[in-house]
Each structure stands twice: as structure tokens, then as C-alpha cells.
Design a protein around this motif. Structure first.
Motif, short mmCIF file in Angstrom:
data_model
loop_
_atom_site.label_atom_id
_atom_site.label_comp_id
_atom_site.label_asym_id
_atom_site.label_seq_id
_atom_site.Cartn_x
_atom_site.Cartn_y
_atom_site.Cartn_z
N THR A 1 0.72 -1.12 0.07
CA THR A 1 0.03 0.11 -0.05
C THR A 1 0.90 1.23 0.04
O THR A 1 0.35 2.37 -0.38
N MET A 2 2.10 1.07 0.48
CA MET A 2 2.95 2.28 0.71
C MET A 2 2.59 3.13 1.70
O MET A 2 2.92 4.52 1.82
N VAL A 3 1.57 2.79 2.71
CA VAL A 3 1.11 3.68 3.83
C VAL A 3 1.47 2.99 4.95
O VAL A 3 1.22 1.49 5.21
N GLY A 4 1.93 3.56 6.15
CA GLY A 4 1.77 3.10 7.51
C GLY A 4 3.21 2.56 7.61
O GLY A 4 4.10 2.76 6.96
N ALA A 5 3.54 1.79 8.80
CA ALA A 5 4.78 1.72 9.59
C ALA A 5 5.50 0.27 8.99
O ALA A 5 6.92 0.31 8.74
N VAL A 6 4.84 -0.66 8.53
CA VAL A 6 5.43 -1.87 8.10
C VAL A 6 6.15 -1.51 6.88
O VAL A 6 5.61 -0.78 6.04
N PRO A 7 7.12 -2.30 6.25
CA PRO A 7 7.85 -2.14 5.05
C PRO A 7 6.94 -2.16 4.11
O PRO A 7 6.11 -3.19 3.91
N TYR A 8 6.94 -1.46 3.08
CA TYR A 8 6.08 -1.45 1.95
C TYR A 8 4.67 -1.01 2.31
O TYR A 8 3.77 -0.97 1.56
N GLY A 9 4.19 -0.92 3.35
CA GLY A 9 2.82 -0.99 4.03
C GLY A 9 2.28 -2.05 3.51
O GLY A 9 0.98 -2.26 3.06
N ALA A 10 2.95 -3.39 3.55
CA ALA A 10 2.42 -4.54 2.91
C ALA A 10 1.26 -5.15 3.66
O ALA A 10 1.19 -5.21 4.91
N ILE A 11 0.32 -5.58 2.85
CA ILE A 11 -0.64 -6.44 3.46
C ILE A 11 -0.52 -7.82 2.54
O ILE A 11 -0.85 -7.83 1.55
N ARG A 12 -0.16 -8.90 3.58
CA ARG A 12 -0.25 -10.21 2.61
C ARG A 12 -1.54 -10.84 2.72
O ARG A 12 -2.37 -10.42 3.38
N ASP A 13 -1.81 -11.83 1.54
CA ASP A 13 -3.03 -12.38 1.35
C ASP A 13 -4.28 -11.43 1.42
O ASP A 13 -4.88 -11.60 2.22
#
Ligand code: DI6
Ligand code: FE
Length: 396
Positions: A13-25
Motif C-alpha cells: 500500500t506504501m502507507v503505514g509503518a510496516v515495510p512497503y505498507g504490505a498486506i499479505r494475502d
């Protein structure tokens, strides 16, 4: 009602604190061309149509926030001369360089300009680009500048943002009266271009072989008077203190920055101006002076990355190659390079409310990739990683 759900994918998503703003699955819901939902696949809403992406990664569509995409002819012979020892500045002083592209661009028909730019744009979109900024600046008279800006608007396959760059070089007919050319830019070109809504911003080349600090200031005053935001080619070949000047006009971005000073960085921090890094031009000029990336990072200044696609210093049509070079040459992290081609590039164009991240309410401008991790976007060199693109929710 959700029109389309893209399912069975991983989303950067490129938003938020996790790398790349990633949401898996994950899954993405699209309605009316906009992102209406994003989250874990298990929670996805119902939709008229669901598309199974087979475990692919989805990122925001790439945004190339600095290009000179529209131009006549090319400068391969000049490049050969440089390989044999001539410098960019020497060639410019002899009437080659930008001036030779001005000649070819003035002579080109609308159709020629559109055709050649479209083929370069097609190469960019094949590597995931959904938004391209296109500068004028090879016309350098009102009609030819307008011709370039109209050609840019006629391109298909990406969102186009146009920038007026009349202050790119002094055209040969004004060689002995620079001031009159700056008058023409400020008193005629900018008013007409603003009135006819042919550009979204005004840029200038503040450089020893371009325009002085004082001339650039006049151009920015005219832009401000006519309600156009500014950006600047600053500190590419020398330190002219262009970044500080641009920041006094709340510039959206300052671009190149190899010779950026600490004062320039402080000014950028205060005005929230984006640093646009152009590693392909650095590479193609065989430059050795690195932009102060560590200092920009330490100052928390948003960094964008762009191709600078142009016939003289960066004949590059691949956003992914620009990302690779941003990492290998400038030491950005792969995540910074992707942020530089998405969220921060949108900021550099003043369109962050519309595109650049995968968030509810933004345009569904998306790139779908055949990769196992987002770092691969900057890792592979010249690979065809794109599976498909969506522009405002429409598959391209
Ligand atoms: N800086 C650049 O790198 C391009 N323009 C500019 O102001 C080069 C443009 C050209 O050489 O045609
Ligand atoms: Fe440029």
C-alpha cells in the motif's frame, strides 16, 4: 456497491509503518474507478466481478515525476562524441546539446511529436507507470512550447501532468539578449499558458549553462502571479543555491541535487519540498558527484525518483531501471526507491490526494507484478515484471 475485487494478492500500500505498507494475502475493492476497500482477503466485500491475481503483488501504479518525454529527433551522435571525451557543457556551448533538440522539435509536426513520445510512453507503461509528468522546454517560443504541451495532452495510456519549462535554455535567436527572452517567458508565455490551462506547474533550469539565480526568480514571480506552482532543476552541475530560492516559492520539488548544500537541505525541510533524484542522468553523464542522500534521509525530506527521460542526459524509458540505479548508485533502499516512484512522486507533482498509495478514496491506479517480494522491483535490471495495470480502475 463494489464493481471489482482484485483478490488473492499481496498489496504494497506504501502507507503505514510496516515495510512497503504490505498486506499479505489481501484483496482490493474498486468502485467508480477508485479504491473502495483494501484489507485481508478473508474480509473482502462482495463485488459484481472478482479477479483472482494468483498470488501476485500489487503496488500503486508507478509515477514518473520528472520527464522531458516530448522532443524531436534524438542525440545519439552527441552521446558518441561524449564517449570520445567531449563534455556536456562543451557540447552545449558549441550550440549542440539542448539547442539541437530545440531545432528538431521546432521542425517537427504535432503528429511526429505525438508518435515518438507515445512510443516512449508505451515503454514506460509496460514497466508499470500510470502517471507521467511531461515538461516542455524544447520549443522555447510560444507556439513551439504550446505544441509540445498539446502533444503531451494527446498521449494515451497514462495520467499526464504537464510542466512549462520555457526557462530550459536561451534559444539561439536571443543569444545576445537573454533579458529579452526572460521577458518573453514572464510577460507572454506564462500568462498565455496559465490562461489556456496548458500546464500544471512551471520549472526552470538554474545552472551556469541555464538560467541565473536572478533570472529564475523572475520566472517564479511570474508563475506565482498566474497561480502556477513551481519546481526547479537545481544543483545538477554546480551549486547555484537554486534549492533555497525554489523553497522561498514553496516549490513542489527541487530536482537533480548532486551539488545540494546544507543550506539547501534546511530550506527544503522548512518548505516541505520533495527532493527528486535522477540517477539515470547521473549515470548517463558519468557524473561522480553524488547527491547528499544520507543528509536528506536524516532531515526526513521526502525523496522521489524519476527517469528524467530526455534525449541529452537520460534516454531512459524504464521506471524500474531508475529505481535500480537509485539503489546501486545513490544507496537508496529498495523500499525508498519504490516510495520514490509512488507516494513521494505524487507529492512532487501535488497530486498526493489522488494517486501514489493504495488507500480508500484514491484513484485505482495499480500495477500488478510477477515478483515474490517488492524489493525485486528495484533488483532486476531490464526484466519484464509487469503482469497488468489498472488506471482509474480500468485494466489497461
Ligand atoms: N537537465 C537535464 O538533465 C536535462 N535538462 C536539464 O535541465 C537535459 C536536457 C537535454 O540535454 O536535452
Ligand atoms: Fe530534467
Amino acid at each position: 456497491m463494489i464493481d471489482l475485487v482484485l483478490s488473492n494478492c499481496h498489496v504494497a500500500t506504501m502507507v503505514g509503518a510496516v515495510p512497503y505498507g504490505a498486506i499479505r494475502d489481501a484483496a482490493i475493492g474498486i468502485a467508480g474507478g477508485k479504491i473502495a476497500w483494501v484489507g485481508p482477503r478473508a474480509d473482502a466485500p462482495n463485488a459484481m466481478v472478482t479477479s483472482d491475481l494468483g498470488g501476485a503483488w500489487v503496488t500503486p501504479g508507478l509515477i514518473d515525476c520528472h520527464t522531458h518525454l516530448v522532443f524531436g529527433d534524438n542525440r545519439a551522435p552527441e552521446w558518441e562524441a561524449r564517449l570520445n571525451g567531449a563534455t556536456y557543457e562543451e557540447i552545449a556551448k558549441k550550440g549542440g546539446g539542448i539547442t539541437s533538440t530545440v531545432k528538431a522539435t521546432r521542425a517537427a509536426s504535432d503528429d511526429d511529436l505525438i508518435k515518438s513520445a507515445q512510443s516512449r510512453l508505451d515503454a514506460m507503461t509496460a514497466h508499470g507507470t500510470t502517471t507521467v509528468e511531461v515538461k516542455s522546454g524544447y520549443g522555447l517560443d510560444l507556439d513551439s512550447e504550446k505544441k509540445m504541451l498539446r502533444a503531451a495532452a494527446d498521449l494515451n495510456g497514462a495520467r499526464i501532468v504537464r510542466t512549462f519549462l520555457g526557462a530550459h535554455a536561451v534559444p539561439p535567436e536571443f543569444a545576445n539578449d537573454r533579458e529579452m527572452y526572460v521577458d518573453l517567458i514572464c510577460d507572454t508565455m506564462i500568462p498565455v499558458i496559465a490562461r489556456e490551462k496548458l500546464a500544471d506547474a512551471v520549472d526552470a533550469f538554474c545552472e551556469t549553462i541555464g538560467f541565473t539565480h536572478a533570472e529564475t526568480m523572475r520566472v517564479f514571480e511570474a508563475a506565482k502571479k498566474h497561480g502556477l506552482p513551481v519546481k526547479l532543476h537545481a544543483e545538477q552541475l554546480s551549486d547555484m543555491d537554486g534549492a533555497s530560492l525554489a523553497c522561498r516559492y514553496n516549490a513542489l520539488s527541487v530536482d537533480h541535487l548532486e551539488h545540494l548544500s546544507d543550506e539547501g537541505i534546511a530550506a527544503m525541510k522548512a518548505s516541505g519540498t520533495v527532493a527528486v533524484l535522477l540517477p539515470c542522468a547521473y549515470y548517463f553523464l558519468r557524473d561522480t558527484k553524488l547527491p547528499p542522500v544520507e543528509k536528506l534521509r536524516a532531515a526526513n525530506i521526502p525523496m522521489a525518483v524519476a527517469t528524467d527521460c530526455n534525449p541529452g542526459t537520460s534516454p531512459c524509458t524504464s521506471p524500474l531501471l531508475a529505481m535500480n540505479m537509485a539503489c546501486t548508485l545513490f544507496r537508496l533502499t529498495p523500499e525508498e526507491s519504490l516510495r520514490g516512484m509512488t507516494a513521494n512522486a505524487a507529492r512532487a507533482l501535488g497530486i498526493a490526494g489522488q494517486t501514489g498509495t493504495i488507500e480508500v478514496g484514491k484513484s485505482a491506479d495499480l500495477a500488478v507484478w510477477n515478483i515474490g517480494d517488492p524489493s525485486e522491483l528495484a533488483y532486476w535490471m531490464g526484466a519484464d515484471l509487469l503482469l497488468t495495470r489498472y488506471l482509474a480502475g480500468e485494466e489497461q
